[in-house]
Enzyme design. Structure first.
Site, PDB file in Angstrom:
ATOM      1  N   HIS A  64       0.841  -1.210   0.000  1.00 15.14           N
ATOM      2  CA  HIS A  64       0.000   0.000   0.000  1.00 15.14           C
ATOM      3  C   HIS A  64       0.873   1.256   0.000  1.00 15.14           C
ATOM      4  O   HIS A  64       1.209   1.792   1.052  1.00 15.14           O
ATOM      5  CB  HIS A  64      -0.896  -0.016   1.241  1.00 15.14           C
ATOM      6  CG  HIS A  64      -1.956   1.038   1.241  1.00 15.14           C
ATOM      7  ND1 HIS A  64      -3.063   0.965   2.042  1.00 15.14           N
ATOM      8  CD2 HIS A  64      -2.095   2.192   0.544  1.00 15.14           C
ATOM      9  CE1 HIS A  64      -3.826   2.027   1.862  1.00 15.14           C
ATOM     10  NE2 HIS A  64      -3.246   2.791   0.944  1.00 15.14           N
ATOM     11  N   ASN A 287      -6.080   9.615   6.714  1.00 13.92           N
ATOM     12  CA  ASN A 287      -7.371   8.958   6.632  1.00 13.92           C
ATOM     13  C   ASN A 287      -7.157   7.470   6.364  1.00 13.92           C
ATOM     14  O   ASN A 287      -6.591   7.116   5.324  1.00 13.92           O
ATOM     15  CB  ASN A 287      -8.205   9.579   5.509  1.00 13.92           C
ATOM     16  CG  ASN A 287      -9.628   9.054   5.490  1.00 13.92           C
ATOM     17  OD1 ASN A 287     -10.071   8.425   6.438  1.00 13.92           O
ATOM     18  ND2 ASN A 287     -10.331   9.317   4.403  1.00 13.92           N
ATOM     19  N   ASP A 314       1.005   2.820   3.852  1.00 11.95           N
ATOM     20  CA  ASP A 314       0.144   3.853   3.277  1.00 11.95           C
ATOM     21  C   ASP A 314       0.965   5.121   3.006  1.00 11.95           C
ATOM     22  O   ASP A 314       0.505   6.241   3.250  1.00 11.95           O
ATOM     23  CB  ASP A 314      -1.041   4.150   4.187  1.00 11.95           C
ATOM     24  CG  ASP A 314      -2.126   4.987   3.511  1.00 11.95           C
ATOM     25  OD1 ASP A 314      -2.053   5.174   2.277  1.00 11.95           O
ATOM     26  OD2 ASP A 314      -3.031   5.477   4.217  1.00 11.95           O
TER      27      ASP A 314
END
Length: 434
Positions: A64, A287, A314
């Protein structure tokens, strides 16, 4: 001579069940032999790495990351983002599709994966689950899979409509690939910029509730049950960056029922809480948002008990001018490739007793298995020679200004780290030396 020797290190290879001193011989990009120390004394290699005092592990795999190319190279490029990956011990990364334009066709996927982009590590990608990531029409999964897709995702946005997500799970399940879901019910999060709770109240900000994450996770698990029962297809759901105890409980229960659900946790969610926002620190805005302490501890418990399948960063770079605005206007996301190992060893290994083997498994073998990267995430003979060599006891402080990334938006600037990468090897080639 094309050989590479790695000598005197402690090999930690969870896939092979090895945690012992071993020497490795690499030839033509593959591991050809793993032997007890001294076995290669007569071998004359083109290059030798002395790994004394270090862990030799399968190269880390991040399922990710946001590399921003094409369309937003002032934030990051494939070359700079993968240079940051190499500096963090990552030898393989999976790029998200929220580029400009969105990566939703075989042509855009091939462009991204082309060696001309200058990737420093192995680059794979998950194209958009729906055209334009608009959540309406599925992209062409079969054509994308043939072009090299390792999964599908609208990351940054959820696949919100039930019938669309059902079709995504059904279609990808038939191909044996995952749908990687950003679990956020955006009908509940409009105008929200952080976690709902006492800190948001103090700062006067609208907060995202736990329900926004949990509803999507529970809905997706229900859809998995439906397609298995009604269509005879075993769907593969991967839940991205889980941040709440309630969502994790739902995942744990689904696993216990035998459903094919995997999940990831990001280092910032097992390290920080919403208190890190302080007085509107936009480098702590992401987020899903940083949650409260009980959620942070629930992520650690799930990492320890095996519910969590992998650590994923992320990695979301943004330029300084984009973050230096009012908190509510700042984009979500932080960089993470160069701090993941240091945080995992400091928080999970030192503070919570996780074994080195488990840390390495969460960052190599497990993520490689989720996206079916055969020959990666392990160092047995025949495997790709992708390695992370790190000093597990080294203590240091992260300096965002020295990052290989184009962007420096990290809440960990100056933070203490444990464990430092000394070398990263991709396909038998040294791509980073610390």
């Amino acid at each position: 001579m094309s050989e590479l020797l790695i000598l005197n290190g402690r090999l930690v290879d969870p896939a092979a069940g090895i945690d012992e001193p071993r020497d490795l011989l690499v030839r033509e990009g593959r591991v050809v032999a793993v032997e007890t120390p001294g076995a290669f004394a007569a071998v004359e290699a083109a290059e030798t790495i002395d790994a004394a005092g270090c862990i030799v592990a399968p190269g880390f795999v991040d399922v990710h990351v946001h590399l921003r190319e094409p369309g937003q190279t002032w934030k990051e490029s494939i070359a700079t983002g993968t240079a940051a990956a190499a500096a963090g011990g990552f030898t393989t990364v999976v790029a998200m599709p929220n580029t400009v334009p969105v990566n939703d066709t075989a042509e855009s996927l091939r462009w991204m994966l082309d060696p001309a982009r200058g990737s420093q590590v192995n680059l794979f990608a998950m194209p958009a689950a729906t055209l334009g990531s608009m959540g309406v029409t599925l992209s062409d999964y079969a054509t994308l899979a043939a072009a090299g897709a390792v999964g599908f995702t609208d990351d940054g946005k959820p696949v919100l409509e039930d019938h669309v997500m059902r079709a995504a799970l059904l279609t990808s399940g038939r191909l044996g690939l995952v749908v990687s879901q950003h679990a956020e019910d955006t009908r509940l999060t409009g105008g929200c910029s952080m976690n709902h709770g006492a800190v948001a109240f103090r700062l006067g900000l609208r907060g995202m509730t736990v329900e926004a994450e949990t509803r999507i996770v529970e809905r997706d698990i229900r859809l998995l049950r439906e397609i298995e029962a009604e269509d005879g297809v075993r769907g593969r759901l991967h839940v991205q960056h889980v941040s709440t105890a309630r969502a994790m409980d739902a995942i744990r229960a689904a696993k216990a029922d035998g459903l094919h659900v995997t999940c990831e946790v990001a280092p910032h969610h097992f390290t920080l809480t919403d208190e890190a926002i302080g007085d509107f620190n936009t480098n702590a805005k992401m987020n899903p948002p940083l949650r409260i302490e009980s959620d942070r501890l629930a992520m650690i418990a799930a990492l320890l008990d095996g519910t969590v399948d992998c650590i994923a960063t992320d990695h979301a770079p943004h330029a300084r001018h984009e973050k230096e605005v009012e908190f509510e206007r700042a984009p979500n996301g932080i960089t993470g490739l160069e701090t993941a190992l240091g945080l995992a060893l400091r928080v999970l290994h030192r503070e919570h007793g996780m074994s080195l083997t488990r840390v390495v498994e969460l960052m190599s073998a497990n993520p490689a298995r989720i996206v079916k990267l055969g020959g990666r995430g392990a160092l047995s003979p025949g495997s790709y020679a992708d390695l992370a060599i790190f000093d597990a006891g080294a203590e240091w402080n992260y300096a965002a200004a020295a990052s290989k990334s184009n962007s420096k938006n990290s809440p960990f600037d100056g933070a203490p780290m444990l464990g430092q990468v000394r070398a990263t090897v991709v396909g038998g080639r040294v791509v980073f030396r610390g």
